[in-house]
Design a protein around this motif. Structure first.
Motif, PDB file in Angstrom:
ATOM      1  N   GLY A 109      -3.955   5.203 -18.128  1.00 24.94           N
ATOM      2  CA  GLY A 109      -2.784   5.340 -18.932  1.00 24.94           C
ATOM      3  C   GLY A 109      -2.256   7.008 -19.053  1.00 24.94           C
ATOM      4  N   THR A 110      -3.275   7.704 -19.581  1.00 24.29           N
ATOM      5  CA  THR A 110      -2.742   9.151 -19.393  1.00 24.29           C
ATOM      6  C   THR A 110      -2.038   9.726 -18.385  1.00 24.29           C
ATOM      7  N   GLU A 111      -2.777   9.377 -17.189  1.00 26.99           N
ATOM      8  CA  GLU A 111      -2.237   9.916 -15.904  1.00 26.99           C
ATOM      9  C   GLU A 111      -0.999   9.321 -15.359  1.00 26.99           C
ATOM     10  N   LEU A 112      -0.654   8.069 -15.750  1.00 33.75           N
ATOM     11  CA  LEU A 112       0.559   7.277 -15.457  1.00 33.75           C
ATOM     12  C   LEU A 112       1.676   7.885 -16.305  1.00 33.75           C
ATOM     13  N   ALA A 113       1.244   7.989 -17.447  1.00 30.11           N
ATOM     14  CA  ALA A 113       2.444   8.586 -18.487  1.00 30.11           C
ATOM     15  C   ALA A 113       2.670   9.965 -18.019  1.00 30.11           C
ATOM     16  N   GLU A 114       1.613  10.774 -17.731  1.00 29.60           N
ATOM     17  CA  GLU A 114       2.264  12.255 -17.286  1.00 29.60           C
ATOM     18  C   GLU A 114       3.077  12.333 -15.961  1.00 29.60           C
TER      19      GLU A 114
ATOM     20  N   GLN B 266       0.844  -1.275  -0.117  1.00 29.40           N
ATOM     21  CA  GLN B 266      -0.022   0.033   0.027  1.00 29.40           C
ATOM     22  C   GLN B 266       0.896   1.348   0.118  1.00 29.40           C
ATOM     23  N   LEU B 267       0.571   2.333  -0.825  1.00 29.22           N
ATOM     24  CA  LEU B 267       1.160   3.355  -1.102  1.00 29.22           C
ATOM     25  C   LEU B 267       0.281   4.649  -1.033  1.00 29.22           C
ATOM     26  N   PRO B 268       0.790   5.866  -0.810  1.00 26.62           N
ATOM     27  CA  PRO B 268       0.054   6.809  -0.629  1.00 26.62           C
ATOM     28  C   PRO B 268      -1.006   7.399  -2.180  1.00 26.62           C
ATOM     29  N   SER B 269      -0.562   7.080  -3.233  1.00 28.27           N
ATOM     30  CA  SER B 269      -1.542   7.200  -4.293  1.00 28.27           C
ATOM     31  C   SER B 269      -1.059   6.229  -5.490  1.00 28.27           C
ATOM     32  N   TRP B 270      -2.084   6.049  -6.240  1.00 32.59           N
ATOM     33  CA  TRP B 270      -1.897   5.126  -7.171  1.00 32.59           C
ATOM     34  C   TRP B 270      -0.628   5.233  -8.301  1.00 32.59           C
ATOM     35  N   GLN B 271      -0.470   6.591  -8.569  1.00 36.99           N
ATOM     36  CA  GLN B 271       0.797   6.979  -9.473  1.00 36.99           C
ATOM     37  C   GLN B 271       2.053   6.468  -8.604  1.00 36.99           C
ATOM     38  N   VAL B 272       2.310   6.875  -7.536  1.00 40.31           N
ATOM     39  CA  VAL B 272       3.195   6.377  -6.577  1.00 40.31           C
ATOM     40  C   VAL B 272       3.469   5.057  -6.879  1.00 40.31           C
ATOM     41  N   GLU B 273       2.272   4.234  -6.369  1.00 43.45           N
ATOM     42  CA  GLU B 273       2.245   2.807  -6.001  1.00 43.45           C
ATOM     43  C   GLU B 273       2.830   2.010  -7.498  1.00 43.45           C
TER      44      GLU B 273
ATOM     45  N   LEU C 218       4.965   9.596 -14.964  1.00 48.89           N
ATOM     46  CA  LEU C 218       6.284   9.088 -15.356  1.00 48.89           C
ATOM     47  C   LEU C 218       7.164  10.112 -16.113  1.00 48.89           C
ATOM     48  N   ARG C 219       6.487  10.991 -16.841  1.00 45.60           N
ATOM     49  CA  ARG C 219       7.352  12.076 -17.677  1.00 45.60           C
ATOM     50  C   ARG C 219       7.918  12.880 -16.835  1.00 45.60           C
ATOM     51  N   GLY C 220       7.325  13.119 -15.454  1.00 46.45           N
ATOM     52  CA  GLY C 220       8.036  14.033 -14.455  1.00 46.45           C
ATOM     53  C   GLY C 220       9.248  13.694 -13.964  1.00 46.45           C
ATOM     54  N   LEU C 221       9.563  12.381 -14.048  1.00 45.77           N
ATOM     55  CA  LEU C 221      10.953  11.945 -13.607  1.00 45.77           C
ATOM     56  C   LEU C 221      12.034  12.297 -14.386  1.00 45.77           C
ATOM     57  N   GLY C 222      13.283  12.293 -13.922  1.00 43.82           N
ATOM     58  CA  GLY C 222      14.461  13.004 -14.567  1.00 43.82           C
ATOM     59  C   GLY C 222      14.893  11.821 -15.375  1.00 43.82           C
ATOM     60  N   ASP C 223      15.434  12.201 -16.558  1.00 50.04           N
ATOM     61  CA  ASP C 223      16.354  11.325 -17.463  1.00 50.04           C
ATOM     62  C   ASP C 223      15.284  10.056 -17.988  1.00 50.04           C
ATOM     63  N   THR C 224      14.104  10.409 -18.213  1.00 46.23           N
ATOM     64  CA  THR C 224      13.047   9.394 -18.714  1.00 46.23           C
ATOM     65  C   THR C 224      12.492   9.602 -19.932  1.00 46.23           C
ATOM     66  N   GLN C 225      12.046   8.797 -20.621  1.00 46.25           N
ATOM     67  CA  GLN C 225      11.413   8.821 -21.777  1.00 46.25           C
ATOM     68  C   GLN C 225      10.296   7.857 -21.649  1.00 46.25           C
ATOM     69  N   VAL C 226       9.116   8.323 -22.125  1.00 40.95           N
ATOM     70  CA  VAL C 226       7.666   7.779 -22.194  1.00 40.95           C
ATOM     71  C   VAL C 226       7.150   7.377 -23.483  1.00 40.95           C
ATOM     72  N   CYS C 227       7.002   6.407 -23.875  1.00 40.04           N
ATOM     73  CA  CYS C 227       6.679   5.911 -25.032  1.00 40.04           C
ATOM     74  C   CYS C 227       5.057   5.388 -24.993  1.00 40.04           C
ATOM     75  N   VAL C 228       4.344   5.989 -25.650  1.00 35.17           N
ATOM     76  CA  VAL C 228       2.711   5.779 -25.469  1.00 35.17           C
ATOM     77  C   VAL C 228       2.433   5.197 -26.742  1.00 35.17           C
ATOM     78  N   LEU C 229       1.927   3.814 -26.512  1.00 34.45           N
ATOM     79  CA  LEU C 229       1.444   3.203 -27.828  1.00 34.45           C
ATOM     80  C   LEU C 229       0.143   3.053 -27.785  1.00 34.45           C
ATOM     81  N   GLN C 230      -0.534   3.537 -28.964  1.00 33.96           N
ATOM     82  CA  GLN C 230      -2.288   3.742 -29.040  1.00 33.96           C
ATOM     83  C   GLN C 230      -2.618   2.411 -29.607  1.00 33.96           C
ATOM     84  N   GLY C 231      -3.040   1.601 -28.734  1.00 33.06           N
ATOM     85  CA  GLY C 231      -3.270   0.144 -29.229  1.00 33.06           C
ATOM     86  C   GLY C 231      -4.391  -0.182 -30.169  1.00 33.06           C
ATOM     87  N   ARG C 232      -5.449   0.953 -29.893  1.00 33.15           N
ATOM     88  CA  ARG C 232      -6.657   0.570 -30.819  1.00 33.15           C
ATOM     89  C   ARG C 232      -6.028   0.591 -32.240  1.00 33.15           C
ATOM     90  N   MET C 233      -4.820   1.180 -32.489  1.00 29.96           N
ATOM     91  CA  MET C 233      -4.713   1.303 -34.025  1.00 29.96           C
ATOM     92  C   MET C 233      -3.647  -0.048 -34.509  1.00 29.96           C
TER      93      MET C 233
END
Length: 218
Positions: A44-49, A13-20, A51-66
């Motif tokens: 997916g959108t909020e988790l990507a946002e 258990q952690l304080p917020s789902w993003q941190v978890e 993770l982008r706030g972490l340093g030296d990090t790349q976030v690649c979002v794949l739009q799977g409906r396509m």
């Protein structure tokens, strides 16, 4: 209604789902499933946002409906990862495995240290071609294990989050599926087990519920 994590593993258990989620991704990939498409999209959108706030990090979002075949997967991966054309093959020269191994170095910046793949609507390809889906899961998890346990280069931590319907969770129950075992050609030792020494790909099953503000264990 909380987001709940289960195993394939247990979650603290952690304080917020993003941190978890971010802490779980330190050692695992996630299979995040839910019934409501709006909740899945928000997750997916909020988790990507986050993770982008972490340093030296790349976030690649794949739009799977396509994504319904290897061609559309490579199209999405090219846009998400920022590389030139990827050959439409999993493991041959210039293909998907080679692209996953490459490290992005921003212009005038430092090489990235972490790369996250957020595959929205991953169930679409699972439904269209479950064999190809397994090969791609295997490639993503395998390259991540190789970089972490077998490469002498500076570590590029790679983690994937597969977001979709409960069919992803059903697939995760299959001991022969690539959320639980490495891809293996007939009568051959699984490549990524040999390369990395890791017995099985490290996945956690993660349940998305209507309320995204709380978290807990399943």
């Amino acid at each position: 209604m909380p987001i709940r994590a289960g195993r394939l593993g247990l979650a603290p258990q952690l304080p917020s789902w993003q941190v978890e989620a971010a802490q779980l991704l330190e050692e695992h990939h996630l299979v995040a499933w839910g019934h409501d498409p709006r909740d899945r999209a928000r997750f997916g959108t909020e988790l990507a946002e986050y993770l982008r706030g972490l340093g030296d990090t790349q976030v690649c979002v794949l739009q799977g409906r396509m994504i319904k075949d290897i061609y559309s997967f490579c199209n999405c991966l090219e846009r998400a990862i920022g590389f030139d054309r990827i050959r439409r093959t999993v493991d041959k020269d210039g293909g998907i495995v080679g692209a996953l191994r490459r490290r992005l170095t921003p212009s005038g910046g430092r090489p990235i240290k972490r790369r996250y793949y957020i595959w929205q609507d991953a169930h679409v390809l699972l439904r269209a071609d479950h064999r190809l889906f397994g090969r791609l899961v295997d490639a993503i998890a395998g390259v991540a294990a190789e970089a972490e346990y077998a490469s002498e280069d500076m570590l590029l931590l790679q983690r994937a989050v597969f977001v979709g319907t409960p069919s992803l969770d059903v697939y995760a129950e299959d001991p022969q599926g690539q959320f639980r075992s490495w891809w293996m050609e007939e009568r051959e030792e699984p490549l990524w087990r040999v390369v990395s020494g890791v017995e099985a790909p490290p996945f956690l099953r993660y349940r998305i519920e209507a309320e995204l503000g709380d978290s807990g264990t399943l």
